[in-house]
Design a protein around this motif. Structure first.
Motif, mmCIF file in Angstrom:
data_model
loop_
_atom_site.group_PDB
_atom_site.id
_atom_site.type_symbol
_atom_site.label_atom_id
_atom_site.label_comp_id
_atom_site.label_asym_id
_atom_site.label_seq_id
_atom_site.Cartn_x
_atom_site.Cartn_y
_atom_site.Cartn_z
ATOM 1 N N GLU A 1 33.475 58.113 29.300
ATOM 2 C CA GLU A 1 34.166 57.681 28.092
ATOM 3 C C GLU A 1 35.412 56.938 28.528
ATOM 4 O O GLU A 1 35.951 57.179 29.600
ATOM 5 N N PHE B 1 40.378 49.911 23.785
ATOM 6 C CA PHE B 1 41.579 49.171 23.394
ATOM 7 C C PHE B 1 41.271 47.987 22.466
ATOM 8 O O PHE B 1 42.164 47.169 22.217
ATOM 9 N N TYR C 1 48.248 42.758 22.975
ATOM 10 C CA TYR C 1 48.683 43.408 24.214
ATOM 11 C C TYR C 1 49.270 42.426 25.217
ATOM 12 O O TYR C 1 50.186 42.747 25.967
ATOM 13 N N TYR D 1 55.771 43.534 34.285
ATOM 14 C CA TYR D 1 56.393 44.527 35.173
ATOM 15 C C TYR D 1 57.524 43.842 35.945
ATOM 16 O O TYR D 1 57.463 42.634 36.213
ATOM 17 N N GLY E 1 41.379 49.014 35.053
ATOM 18 C CA GLY E 1 41.956 48.991 33.710
ATOM 19 C C GLY E 1 42.838 47.758 33.605
ATOM 20 O O GLY E 1 43.940 47.797 33.082
ATOM 21 N N SER E 2 42.298 46.666 34.097
ATOM 22 C CA SER E 2 43.090 45.445 34.331
ATOM 23 C C SER E 2 43.529 44.772 33.040
ATOM 24 O O SER E 2 44.532 44.035 33.018
ATOM 25 N N GLY E 3 42.789 44.983 31.964
ATOM 26 C CA GLY E 3 43.197 44.540 30.630
ATOM 27 C C GLY E 3 43.602 43.084 30.584
ATOM 28 O O GLY E 3 42.907 42.200 31.091
ATOM 29 N N SER E 4 44.772 42.852 29.977
ATOM 30 C CA SER E 4 45.209 41.458 29.828
ATOM 31 C C SER E 4 45.931 40.949 31.075
ATOM 32 O O SER E 4 46.661 39.972 31.020
ATOM 33 N N HIS F 1 48.356 41.986 33.172
ATOM 34 C CA HIS F 1 49.799 42.021 33.458
ATOM 35 C C HIS F 1 50.092 42.400 34.908
ATOM 36 O O HIS F 1 51.113 41.995 35.445
ATOM 37 N N LEU F 2 49.217 43.178 35.521
ATOM 38 C CA LEU F 2 49.412 43.507 36.924
ATOM 39 C C LEU F 2 48.563 42.596 37.822
ATOM 40 O O LEU F 2 49.002 42.205 38.906
ATOM 41 N N PRO G 1 37.061 48.302 31.127
ATOM 42 C CA PRO G 1 35.960 48.740 30.252
ATOM 43 C C PRO G 1 35.929 48.082 28.871
ATOM 44 O O PRO G 1 34.853 47.968 28.276
ATOM 45 N N THR G 2 37.093 47.688 28.327
ATOM 46 C CA THR G 2 37.129 47.173 26.945
ATOM 47 C C THR G 2 36.866 45.666 26.950
ATOM 48 O O THR G 2 37.672 44.890 27.500
ATOM 49 N N SER H 1 49.404 50.749 33.928
ATOM 50 C CA SER H 1 49.392 51.426 32.609
ATOM 51 C C SER H 1 47.987 51.887 32.223
ATOM 52 O O SER H 1 47.635 51.874 31.035
HETATM 53 C C1 LIG Z 1 47.669 49.870 28.453
HETATM 54 S S1 LIG Z 1 46.350 48.826 28.955
HETATM 55 C C2 LIG Z 1 46.957 48.157 30.480
HETATM 56 C C3 LIG Z 1 46.387 46.814 30.836
HETATM 57 C C4 LIG Z 1 46.942 46.161 32.107
HETATM 58 N N1 LIG Z 1 46.485 46.831 33.315
HETATM 59 C C5 LIG Z 1 48.458 46.120 32.130
HETATM 60 O O1 LIG Z 1 49.048 46.524 33.128
HETATM 61 O O2 LIG Z 1 49.035 45.658 31.152
HETATM 62 C C6 LIG Z 1 45.232 50.093 29.492
HETATM 63 C C7 LIG Z 1 43.853 49.543 29.866
HETATM 64 O O3 LIG Z 1 43.089 50.623 30.407
HETATM 65 C C8 LIG Z 1 41.763 50.471 29.954
HETATM 66 N N2 LIG Z 1 41.096 51.788 30.053
HETATM 67 C C9 LIG Z 1 40.830 52.694 29.091
HETATM 68 N N3 LIG Z 1 40.183 53.758 29.590
HETATM 69 C C10 LIG Z 1 40.046 53.531 30.926
HETATM 70 C C11 LIG Z 1 39.449 54.244 31.995
HETATM 71 N N4 LIG Z 1 38.881 55.443 31.816
HETATM 72 N N5 LIG Z 1 39.474 53.680 33.223
HETATM 73 C C12 LIG Z 1 40.061 52.485 33.438
HETATM 74 N N6 LIG Z 1 40.645 51.758 32.451
HETATM 75 C C13 LIG Z 1 40.638 52.273 31.219
HETATM 76 C C14 LIG Z 1 41.905 49.957 28.531
HETATM 77 O O4 LIG Z 1 40.738 49.335 28.083
HETATM 78 C C15 LIG Z 1 43.087 49.009 28.678
HETATM 79 O O5 LIG Z 1 42.688 47.686 28.937
#
Ligand SMILES: C[S@@+](CC[C@H](N)C(=O)[O-])C[C@H]1O[C@@H](n2cnc3c(N)ncnc32)[C@H](O)[C@@H]1O
Length: 260
Positions: free
Chosen positions: A7, A11, A18, A24, A48-51, A53-54, A70-71, A112
């Motif tokens: 699971e 996001f 976001y 950072y 969890g690289s998302g948008s 930022h890192l 994952p999202t 994050s």
């Molecule tokens: C707060 S955002 C941070 C995005 C980016 N890394 C940053 O530094 O801004 C958290 C990210 O973690 C992802 N996430 C959620 N559950 C996760 C999991 N179990 N493992 C890895 N990433 C996950 C979310 O989809 C989201 O993109």
């Protein structure tokens, strides 16, 4: 077939704003990378690289980055923002099961996102990904609550969402890292940057705040409106927001082989 079997914190609802979150602190990133000893061209996995930022500063430092996210909605934003970098590749996965190869990386990072994982499982997965002597890095940006406007915002949140908690994203992860038996005691790096930002954009980015959104539930819009009103009244069009970037960097133990 999807490789995401764990699971994850979805996001999708928070993705569109976001990318407006603050970056950072560059000095924290530089200091952390010095601790790791990585060099341009070295491979990193950003989880969890998302948008991105890192991922973006890692790419700017010359690292090759495999970004795992994952999202889908977050991944699309990250892919768009890193499209100009030839040394990035994106895939679907979670911190507990990245789908990336064994012992392939000098550095595995969680910007994050470590708080969104089953942390012991994510640390085991990180140890599997790392080359001998490689490093784990996790970080968050924390708004400074000593700032009077930020303190007022915290009071507003507490009044609308009684018992509101930041959860793991403000907790020191040292214990869980050391207790894994896989990593050395982490080095902690902190650096504060005051961001001067457009007030409307800063308020809009609050709608990407999953920790608040989840706990506020139906009150979320009301809380966001309250924050916007406070900011309009106290800051005007531009807001100065102090953020402290906190990073923890830990080296894979030489005797980690048996545990991973
Ligand atoms: C707060 S955002 C941070 C995005 C980016 N890394 C940053 O530094 O801004 C958290 C990210 O973690 C992802 N996430 C959620 N559950 C996760 C999991 N179990 N493992 C890895 N990433 C996950 C979310 O989809 C989201 O993109």
């Amino acid at each position: 077939m999807t490789q995401v079997e764990y699971e994850y914190a979805d996001f999708t609802a928070y993705a569109s704003t976001y990318e407006q979150r603050p970056d950072y602190a560059p000095r924290a990133i530089e200091a952390a990378l010095r601790v790791t000893g990585v060099r341009p061209g070295d491979p990193a996995c950003d989880v969890g690289s998302g948008s991105a930022h890192l991922a973006i500063p890692l790419l700017e430092h010359g690292l090759r980055v495999d970004a795992v996210e994952p999202t889908a909605a977050m991944r699309e934003i990250g892919q768009r923002r890193t499209a100009g970098y030839p040394t990035v590749s994106w895939s679907e996965g979670v911190g507990e099961r990245t789908g990336r190869p064994d012992h392939a990386y000098e550095l595995v990072t969680f910007g994050s996102s470590f708080d969104r994982t089953d942390q012991p499982a994510a640390l085991r997965e990180t140890a599997r990904l790392l080359r001998p002597g490689g490093h784990f890095l996790c970080c968050w940006n924390h708004r400074d609550f000593d700032d009077p406007l930020q303190a007022a915002i915290q009071d507003l949140i507490a009044s609308k969402v009684p018992g509101f908690r930041y959860g793991l994203r403000r907790d020191d992860p040292t214990r869980v890292i050391v207790d894994s038996g896989l990593f050395t005691e982490p080095v902690h790096i902190a650096s504060t940057v005051v961001h001067e930002l457009d007030s409307a954009a800063w308020c809009a980015a609050w709608s990407s705040h999953m920790t608040l959104g989840d706990q506020a539930g139906e009150q979320f819009e009301e809380v966001l409106d309250g924050i916007s009103a406070l900011v309009r009244e106290r800051a005007g069009d531009r807001i100065r927001v102090p953020y402290t970037t906190r990073m923890w960097v830990a080296k894979l133990r030489e005797d980690a082989g048996d545990a991973r």
